[in-house]
Design a protein around this motif. Structure first.
Motif, PDB file in Angstrom:
ATOM      1  N   GLU A   1       0.836  -1.205   0.000  1.00  0.00           N
ATOM      2  CA  GLU A   1       0.000   0.000   0.000  1.00  0.00           C
ATOM      3  C   GLU A   1       0.872   1.257   0.000  1.00  0.00           C
ATOM      4  OE1 GLU A   1      -3.162   2.337  -0.370  1.00  0.00           O
ATOM      5  OE2 GLU A   1      -3.270   0.152  -0.419  1.00  0.00           O
ATOM      6  N   LYS A   2       1.908   1.250   0.818  1.00  0.00           N
ATOM      7  CA  LYS A   2       2.814   2.391   0.887  1.00  0.00           C
ATOM      8  C   LYS A   2       3.518   2.591  -0.464  1.00  0.00           C
ATOM      9  CE  LYS A   2       6.073   4.407   4.125  1.00  0.00           C
ATOM     10  NZ  LYS A   2       6.779   4.236   5.388  1.00  0.00           N
TER      11      LYS A   2
ATOM     12  N   THR B   1       1.012   4.136  -2.888  1.00  0.00           N
ATOM     13  CA  THR B   1       0.805   5.560  -2.611  1.00  0.00           C
ATOM     14  C   THR B   1       1.987   6.386  -3.113  1.00  0.00           C
ATOM     15  OG1 THR B   1      -0.491   5.017  -0.653  1.00  0.00           O
ATOM     16  CG2 THR B   1       0.386   7.247  -0.770  1.00  0.00           C
TER      17      THR B   1
END
Length: 191
Positions: free
Chosen positions: A52-53, A56
């Motif tokens: 997820e990081k 992003t």
């Protein structure tokens, strides 16, 4: 004579049985460490967190890359109309930005690898503690690890020969170091 042979046979049998009962069986087990990490909820959560990081951070970088692509396309359209001096200046600026974007992408990857690596190392350390505790509670002598890295994950302390090996290698190193010093002193005295 027959009695002597029979007595010896009985004696040898008793000695063999006694040795068999004196030998200790070790309680051992193994853990597939790759499977442990694949099926660990905490490891899966760490992996998901960094996916997820990455997504992003990648989205932000992707927007910058798209702006750069747009400017590069406009550059090609306007290069002839604005002249050679403008084209060289703008081309250099675009190359510089492309390099900066490449460095930014490498930096993001390095940062994510370092952060996730640190968390996974911490996880592995906590798992080793758990395995050691489990081994002690269940009475194991050894717990081996299989998978990507093979190692002993737990062993009773009385089977640890690390201190003895350290002493041997340190003593050997000291004696080699002393021999080198003596050789150097002899060479200096000869001069």
């Amino acid at each position: 004579m027959k009695k002597t042979i029979t007595a010896l046979a009985i004696l040898f049998t008793l000695i063999a049985c006694e040795k068999t009962t004196q030998t200790k069986e070790f309680k051992t087990a193994y853990i597939d460490t790759s499977k442990l990490m694949e099926e660990s909820i905490e490891a899966k959560d760490i992996e998901a967190k960094y996916k997820e990081k990455s997504k992003t951070m990648g989205t932000q970088l992707e927007a910058e890359v798209n702006r750069w692509k747009s400017e590069a396309a406009n550059f090609q359209k306007n290069a002839q109309a604005n002249g050679q001096a403008w084209a060289q200046q703008k081309g250099a600026e675009l190359q510089k930005r492309e390099q900066q974007l490449s460095y930014a992408q490498e930096g993001i990857l390095r940062q994510l690898q370092q952060e996730s690596g640190a968390e996974l190392d911490s996880l592995v350390t906590s798992y080793k503690k758990e395995i050691k505790q489990y081994g002690k509670e269940k009475g194991y002598d050894y717990i081996y690890g299989t998978g990507e890295s093979n190692s002993v994950l737990f062993a009773k302390e009385n089977y640890d020969i690390t201190k003895e090996i350290i002493k041997i290698v340190n003593d050997k190193y000291k004696s080699t170091d002393n021999k080198e010093e003596k050789t150097e002193k002899k060479e200096e005295q000869k001069k």
